[in-house]
Design a protein around this motif. Structure first.
Motif, PDB file in Angstrom:
ATOM      1  N   LEU A   1       0.727  -1.125   0.012  1.00  0.00           N
ATOM      2  CA  LEU A   1      -0.266  -0.097   0.090  1.00  0.00           C
ATOM      3  C   LEU A   1       0.843   1.314  -0.119  1.00  0.00           C
ATOM      4  N   ILE A   2       1.838   1.221   0.712  1.00  0.00           N
ATOM      5  CA  ILE A   2       2.798   2.349   0.916  1.00  0.00           C
ATOM      6  C   ILE A   2       3.364   2.833  -0.451  1.00  0.00           C
ATOM      7  N   SER A   3       3.398   2.028  -1.392  1.00  0.00           N
ATOM      8  CA  SER A   3       3.732   2.635  -2.802  1.00  0.00           C
ATOM      9  C   SER A   3       2.494   2.679  -3.773  1.00  0.00           C
ATOM     10  N   LYS A   4       1.566   1.722  -3.746  1.00  0.00           N
ATOM     11  CA  LYS A   4       0.494   1.528  -4.637  1.00  0.00           C
ATOM     12  C   LYS A   4      -0.582   2.956  -4.351  1.00  0.00           C
ATOM     13  N   VAL A   5      -0.827   3.119  -3.210  1.00  0.00           N
ATOM     14  CA  VAL A   5      -1.899   4.273  -2.855  1.00  0.00           C
ATOM     15  C   VAL A   5      -1.521   5.412  -3.891  1.00  0.00           C
ATOM     16  N   LYS A   6      -0.015   5.674  -3.725  1.00  0.00           N
ATOM     17  CA  LYS A   6       0.541   6.903  -4.447  1.00  0.00           C
ATOM     18  C   LYS A   6       0.222   6.788  -5.844  1.00  0.00           C
TER      19      LYS A   6
END
Length: 191
Positions: free
Chosen positions: A64-69
Motif C-alpha cells: 500500500l505504501i507505494s500503490k496508494v500513491k
C-alpha cells in the motif's frame, strides 16, 4: 459512533490525499487498520493458512505504501479488496510450481486465453478461471484444485478426499470440461 458511508468515503479520500502529500505512514495505518480484518479474511480464503494470512496482511500494507500513491482511489474498501485478492493470487502463483500457461492449457485446452502477453490479461484469465472453479460441484472443485493447482496425482487426490479412484478421474475430467465451458461462456458474454 456510526459513520455514514458517504462521510466514511470522504474521510478516507482525505486521509489518502494527506498521505500522498506527506508520506506519513501513520495516516495510511489509520486507514488500513479498519480493514485489516477484511484483508485477513481475503487472505485466509485463498491461503487456507492462518499464519500465512497474518503475514500477508503486513505484506499488503507494505504494498500500500507505494500503490496508494500510484492510483486514484475513490472507494478504498473495494480497491483494497481487489489489491488483497490480487496479492494472494500472485503469491499462490509464485508458490505453485505450475506455469500459468500450463494451467490455461490443462484446464481449458482453448486458444482464446493462451496467447495473452499482457499481465493484465493473464490476471483477468486467472480471475475468470477462479470464478469458474467456484461453479463446479464440490467433488469436481476439490478434485480439480488438488490435481491441477496442488499437482497431486490421482491416487493422492483419492486418499486425501476419500473418493474412489475411478470417481476422482471422472470428477477431474468432468470438472475440466465444465471449466472450459464456463470460461468460454463468460468470454462470449464479455465479448
Amino acid at each position: 459512533m456510526i459513520v455514514e458511508p458517504k462521510e466514511r468515503s470522504l474521510y478516507e479520500e482525505q486521509l489518502i490525499a494527506q498521505y500522498k502529500i506527506s508520506g506519513d505512514l501513520k495516516l495510511l495505518g489509520v486507514l488500513y487498520q479498519d480493514y485489516m480484518a477484511l484483508v485477513y479474511g481475503v487472505c485466509l480464503k485463498y491461503f487456507k493458512d492462518e499464519e500465512r494470512s497474518k503475514d500477508a496482511v503486513m505484506q499488503i500494507f507494505e504494498e500500500l505504501i507505494s500503490k496508494v500513491k500510484q492510483h486514484e482511489v475513490k472507494n478504498f474498501k473495494s480497491w483494497l479488496y481487489v489489491l488483497s485478492r490480487n496479492f494472494c493470487l500472485m503469491e499462490l502463483r509464485k508458490t505453485s510450481k505450475v506455469n500459468m500457461v500450463a494451467i490455461d492449457e490443462q484446464f481449458m485446452e482453448s486458444n482464446v486465453l493462451l496467447h495473452h502477453e499482457d499481465v493484465y490479461e493473464k490476471e483477468k484469465s486467472l480471475l475468470l478461471m477462479e470464478d469458474c472453479i467456484e461453479t463446479l460441484n464440490t467433488e469436481q472443485q476439490l478434485s480439480v484444485k488438488l490435481f491441477y493447482l496442488q499437482q497431486k496425482c490421482y491416487t493422492q487426490v483419492a486418499e486425501e478426499t476419500g473418493y474412489d479412484l475411478k470417481k476422482v478421474k471422472s470428477y477431474i475430467q468432468n470438472g475440466k470440461r465444465n471449466l472450459k465451458l464456463c470460461i468460454e461462456a463468460k468470454i462470449e458474454q464479455a465479448g
